[in-house]
Motif scaffolding. Structure first.
Motif, PDB file in Angstrom:
ATOM      1  N   VAL A 120       3.500 -12.896  49.227  1.00  0.00           N
ATOM      2  CA  VAL A 120       4.624 -12.735  49.564  1.00  0.00           C
ATOM      3  C   VAL A 120       4.396 -12.420  50.870  1.00  0.00           C
ATOM      4  N   GLY A 121       5.360 -13.340  51.753  1.00  0.00           N
ATOM      5  CA  GLY A 121       4.943 -12.700  53.116  1.00  0.00           C
ATOM      6  C   GLY A 121       5.985 -13.556  54.348  1.00  0.00           C
ATOM      7  N   THR A 122       5.339 -13.468  55.592  1.00  0.00           N
ATOM      8  CA  THR A 122       6.293 -13.931  57.017  1.00  0.00           C
ATOM      9  C   THR A 122       4.975 -14.807  58.017  1.00  0.00           C
ATOM     10  N   GLU A 123       5.360 -15.590  58.795  1.00  0.00           N
ATOM     11  CA  GLU A 123       4.664 -15.499  59.437  1.00  0.00           C
ATOM     12  C   GLU A 123       5.400 -15.985  60.696  1.00  0.00           C
ATOM     13  N   ASN A 182       9.468 -17.995  59.319  1.00  0.00           N
ATOM     14  CA  ASN A 182      10.016 -17.649  58.127  1.00  0.00           C
ATOM     15  C   ASN A 182       9.615 -16.596  56.773  1.00  0.00           C
ATOM     16  N   ALA A 183      10.460 -16.519  55.848  1.00  0.00           N
ATOM     17  CA  ALA A 183       9.651 -15.413  54.768  1.00  0.00           C
ATOM     18  C   ALA A 183       9.206 -16.430  54.051  1.00  0.00           C
ATOM     19  N   ASN A 184       8.006 -16.537  53.042  1.00  0.00           N
ATOM     20  CA  ASN A 184       7.605 -17.324  51.978  1.00  0.00           C
ATOM     21  C   ASN A 184       6.971 -16.910  51.296  1.00  0.00           C
ATOM     22  N   GLY A 185       7.191 -17.547  49.692  1.00  0.00           N
ATOM     23  CA  GLY A 185       6.102 -16.891  48.849  1.00  0.00           C
ATOM     24  C   GLY A 185       5.211 -18.356  48.389  1.00  0.00           C
ATOM     25  N   ARG A 186       3.971 -17.872  47.894  1.00  0.00           N
ATOM     26  CA  ARG A 186       2.770 -18.721  47.406  1.00  0.00           C
ATOM     27  C   ARG A 186       2.165 -18.186  46.052  1.00  0.00           C
ATOM     28  N   TYR A 187       2.363 -19.790  45.167  1.00  0.00           N
ATOM     29  CA  TYR A 187       1.028 -19.481  43.555  1.00  0.00           C
ATOM     30  C   TYR A 187      -0.417 -20.300  44.254  1.00  0.00           C
TER      31      TYR A 187
END
Length: 182
Positions: free
Chosen positions: A91-94, A113-118
């Motif tokens: 999870v993170g932000t850019e 945005n903040a986002n989640g990644r798999y």
């Protein structure tokens, strides 16, 4: 009577010997690390109902919160390899700062945005797949602690991602307590 007494003592002894002092919890959520705020460098979540924690190798987790060209970038990532398949959750932000007590909606990977990644990668096939949250498959990141003196960030998260076959993967009950680099 003596034989009956011996059988009772022997049965009691066997019952005591079979007890496990530290049984593994059967509920997957109970197998996750506790949601602490001490910089314990822990990470865990449920990936499609199964426990996901960092592997035991070097670099199995990473956390940073950095100011780059006047913009903030945050990420916490954990990976694990099993049967030659690398899986990672992050999870993170850019170009988006974070603060203690803040709750962020995990959306598509984009500036602001903040986002989640798999992530899934295979050493054998060489196939690498990245699945991100989107406007249709969202989630939430809550920053429960942000300590710049000790470089500690803690939080909770959950999100959904859709893979190339249209399957929705659910990441639930996520928690992290990390020391971050700046």
């Amino acid at each position: 009577m003596k034989n009956l007494f011996s059988i009772i003592i022997f049965t009691t002894f066997l019952a005591c010997c079979n007890k496990d002092d530290n049984p593994i919890p059967t509920n997957p959520v109970d197998q996750l690390p506790p949601a602490t705020q001490t910089g314990a460098n822990t990470f865990g979540c449920l990936l499609d109902g199964e426990v996901f924690k960092p592997g035991l190798t070097n670099n199995s987790y990473n956390c940073f919160y950095q100011l780059v060209d006047g913009e903030y970038y945050f990420a916490v990532t954990a990976n694990n390899t099993k049967n030659n398949v690398l899986k990672a959750i992050s999870v993170g932000t850019e170009k988006l700062s974070i603060s203690q007590g803040q709750t962020l909606t995990l959306l598509e990977r984009a500036y602001g945005n903040a986002n989640g990644r798999y992530f899934i990668g295979s050493n054998i096939t060489g196939i690498v797949e990245n699945y991100y949250t989107s406007t249709e498959n969202t989630g939430e990141l809550k920053i429960t602690k942000l300590d710049f003196t000790n470089n500690i960030v803690s939080g909770t998260f959950y999100f959904d991602v859709k893979d190339n076959q249209g399957i929705i993967h659910q990441i639930r009950d996520g928690r992290f307590d990390m020391q971050f680099t700046q």
